[in-house]
Design an enzyme around this catalytic site. Structure first.
Site, PDB file in Angstrom:
ATOM      1  N   ARG A   1     -12.235  -5.073  -6.701  1.00 40.28           N
ATOM      2  CA  ARG A   1     -12.122  -5.890  -5.495  1.00 40.28           C
ATOM      3  C   ARG A   1     -13.521  -6.193  -4.997  1.00 40.28           C
ATOM      4  O   ARG A   1     -14.334  -5.269  -4.802  1.00 40.28           O
ATOM      5  CB  ARG A   1     -11.371  -5.138  -4.391  1.00 40.28           C
TER       6      ARG A   1
ATOM      7  N   TYR B   1     -11.336   1.225  10.517  1.00 34.01           N
ATOM      8  CA  TYR B   1     -12.538   1.556   9.727  1.00 34.01           C
ATOM      9  C   TYR B   1     -12.826   0.534   8.636  1.00 34.01           C
ATOM     10  O   TYR B   1     -13.797   0.651   7.920  1.00 34.01           O
ATOM     11  CB  TYR B   1     -12.425   2.963   9.113  1.00 34.01           C
ATOM     12  N   LYS B   2     -11.961  -0.485   8.503  1.00 36.90           N
ATOM     13  CA  LYS B   2     -12.203  -1.543   7.511  1.00 36.90           C
ATOM     14  C   LYS B   2     -13.050  -2.644   8.164  1.00 36.90           C
ATOM     15  O   LYS B   2     -14.220  -2.422   8.413  1.00 36.90           O
ATOM     16  CB  LYS B   2     -10.872  -2.015   6.937  1.00 36.90           C
TER      17      LYS B   2
ATOM     18  N   PHE C   1       0.857  -1.192   0.000  1.00 37.94           N
ATOM     19  CA  PHE C   1       0.000   0.000   0.000  1.00 37.94           C
ATOM     20  C   PHE C   1       0.898   1.250   0.000  1.00 37.94           C
ATOM     21  O   PHE C   1       1.912   1.284   0.692  1.00 37.94           O
ATOM     22  CB  PHE C   1      -0.870  -0.046   1.255  1.00 37.94           C
TER      23      PHE C   1
ATOM     24  N   ASP D   1       1.484  -4.839   8.821  1.00 35.71           N
ATOM     25  CA  ASP D   1       0.324  -3.975   8.604  1.00 35.71           C
ATOM     26  C   ASP D   1      -0.897  -4.879   8.507  1.00 35.71           C
ATOM     27  O   ASP D   1      -0.974  -5.730   7.613  1.00 35.71           O
ATOM     28  CB  ASP D   1       0.527  -3.159   7.320  1.00 35.71           C
TER      29      ASP D   1
HETATM   30  C1  LIG Z   1      -6.174   1.132   4.235  1.00 35.26           C
HETATM   31  C2  LIG Z   1      -4.716   0.960   4.446  1.00 35.26           C
HETATM   32  C3  LIG Z   1      -3.961   1.959   5.054  1.00 35.26           C
HETATM   33  C4  LIG Z   1      -4.611   3.258   5.406  1.00 35.26           C
HETATM   34  O1  LIG Z   1      -3.845   4.140   6.118  1.00 35.26           O
HETATM   35  P1  LIG Z   1      -4.558   5.467   6.706  1.00 35.26           P
HETATM   36  O2  LIG Z   1      -3.495   6.163   7.388  1.00 35.26           O
HETATM   37  O3  LIG Z   1      -5.690   5.007   7.573  1.00 35.26           O
HETATM   38  O4  LIG Z   1      -5.121   6.234   5.550  1.00 35.26           O
HETATM   39  C5  LIG Z   1      -2.616   1.711   5.305  1.00 35.26           C
HETATM   40  N1  LIG Z   1      -2.047   0.531   4.948  1.00 35.26           N
HETATM   41  C6  LIG Z   1      -2.770  -0.449   4.326  1.00 35.26           C
HETATM   42  C7  LIG Z   1      -2.115  -1.741   3.954  1.00 35.26           C
HETATM   43  C8  LIG Z   1      -4.116  -0.255   4.049  1.00 35.26           C
HETATM   44  O5  LIG Z   1      -4.819  -1.194   3.434  1.00 35.26           O
END
Ligand SMILES: *Cc1c(COP(=O)(O)O)cnc(C)c1O
Length: 421
Positions: free
Chosen positions: A392, A243-244, A141, A218
């Site tokens: 997805r 939030y996921k 990401f 992560d």
């Molecule tokens: C959704 C996601 C993030 C999001 O980071 P934010 O700081 O909440 O925007 C980070 N890493 C991964 C792998 C994600 O899927």
């Protein structure tokens, strides 16, 4: 019911066989009753994006209103002492116990995932001056990659990139080839945000420890859907979204795990007053807290910590193990629906067929998916689009049924087949 091969052409027969199967799987699903806990979304035929933004629970509006009226409106600032000061640690302990396999005192809720990645990476980078490399994955990401590049620039370290198979994701051998006595930290996603590939957390963590480096995971796409044992597997640090799959709502704060033995030793760089040994001493110089609170910086976003609490109740009731079972059933079904309904139209499966190596979303590819997704959203069918040509299908197990999954796949098929797209 027969097992149709991947090359079967889509026929009305395939539709009705799959629909029968979806109904049968829903009827046999021990978690089916939990669907009723989630708020209705008028006009939405299929929500397949709970891996990006989980749905609110039916009682979330009332809980938020009560908070404003009572905890904030009536107790006013007394609520800090009465409950809010401890909330980042209490909620962290809960997330740790219910979803991470982490004993109390090692998890906090704070900031965003991005900021917590920075704090932990920066702490790990300074741990041992003889180690000069950060190992990350080229397909991770963006925020994870950008933070590593920033920390490397700040500390003079080198980023070493792993380039894994895009469908299978990072394997132990990929990591072994990239690490050495120079490695300070390896940072990877447990579930790949694009392909959904599930990494071997215990295997990779053990390999990283062989060379004396630290391991950060992560967990954004795995917390709440994949059972894990951070304590038992020796994980050093971890971060994740709420939030996921934890349904905390847009912008709800992230969580960070820091193994007990590193607390009071590693130091995160944003040393605000909430990370000090005595918050209210207001002393002349900074003395870091020796416990997990050292990961905090400033005043925590209490309002944004409310919605996830109801979801954690549900996850605890259901158990992450049972949620994983349902997740596997949903993703298996999505793969089958892809094979029968979409493969004949030129759609490619961009996730592995091996369920054991899959998270809770399935990614499919087609050159027209950008415009297809726009059409689907307009019609209340909500998966998400990922550059360059992926859709997805995010299958949040507690809030998604097999029939809903099929509704989504059928809609993709219909839009692809329609002439006016
Ligand atoms: C959704 C996601 C993030 C999001 O980071 P934010 O700081 O909440 O925007 C980070 N890493 C991964 C792998 C994600 O899927």
């Amino acid at each position: 019911m027969t097992d149709s091969p991947a090359t079967a052409t889509a026929t009305p027969r395939a539709d009705s066989t799959l629909l029968d199967l979806a109904h049968a799987l829903d009827a046999a699903d021990p978690l089916h009753a939990h669907l009723a806990a989630f708020a209705d979304a008028p006009g939405v035929g299929a929500y397949l994006d709970g891996n990006s933004l989980g749905r609110p629970l039916k009682d979330t509006p009332e809980k938020l209103a009560t908070f404003v009226r009572e905890d904030w409106g009536s107790r006013l600032i007394r609520s800090w002492d009465e409950q809010w000061m401890a909330l980042p640690m209490e909620l962290g302990d809960r997330i740790g116990r219910v979803t991470l396999g982490a004993d109390a005192g090692q998890t906090v809720v704070a900031d965003s995932t991005s900021v917590l990645i920075y704090k932990l990476m920066r702490a790990a980078a300074s741990a041992d001056p003889s180690r000069t490399e950060l190992v990350i994955e080229a397909g991770n990401f963006p925020t994870d990659r950008f933070m590593a590049e920033g920390v490397a620039a700040e500390t003079g370290m080198t980023v070493r990139w792993i380039e894994p198979d895009p469908v299978l994701g990072v394997q132990v051998a990929d990591v072994v080839a990239a690490i050495s006595a120079k490695t300070a930290l390896v940072s990877l996603s447990h579930v790949d945000y694009r392909s959904g590939a599930l990494a071997d957390m215990p295997g990779i963590t053990a390999a990283v420890h062989e060379v004396g480096a630290l391991m950060m995971w992560d967990l954004c796409h795995s917390a709440g859907v994949i059972p894990m044992q951070l304590d038992a597997w020796g994980v050093d640090m971890a971060v994740g979204c709420t939030y996921k799959y934890l349904n905390g709502g847009p912008g709800s704060p992230a969580f960070a795990y820091l193994r007990r033995e590193h607390q009071g030793v590693l130091r995160q760089p944003i040393q605000g007053w909430w990370s000090a040994a005595d918050i209210f001493e207001m002393g002349p110089q900074y003395v870091p807290a020796g416990d997990i609170r050292q990961l905090l910086s400033g005043t925590p976003p209490i309002t944004s910590m409310l919605a996830m609490q109801g979801m954690l109740d549900l996850i605890e009731q259901a158990s992450v193990e049972a949620i994983r079972e349902k997740s596997l059933s949903l993703t298996d079904f999505a793969v089958r629906a892809h094979d029968e309904l979409l493969a004949p139209l030129g759609v490619r499966l961009l996730s592995t067929r091996d369920a054991a190596q899959r998270g809770s979303h399935v990614t499919i590819g087609h050159p027209d998916f950008r415009t297809v997704t726009q059409r689907l959203w307009a019609d209340g069918i909500i998966p998400d689009f990922r550059f360059p040509d992926g859709i997805r299908l995010g299958l949040s197990p507690l809030s998604t049924s097999h029939v809903e999954t099929l509704t989504g796949v059928l809609a993709v098929r219909d839009v692809l087949e329609s002439h006016d797209r």
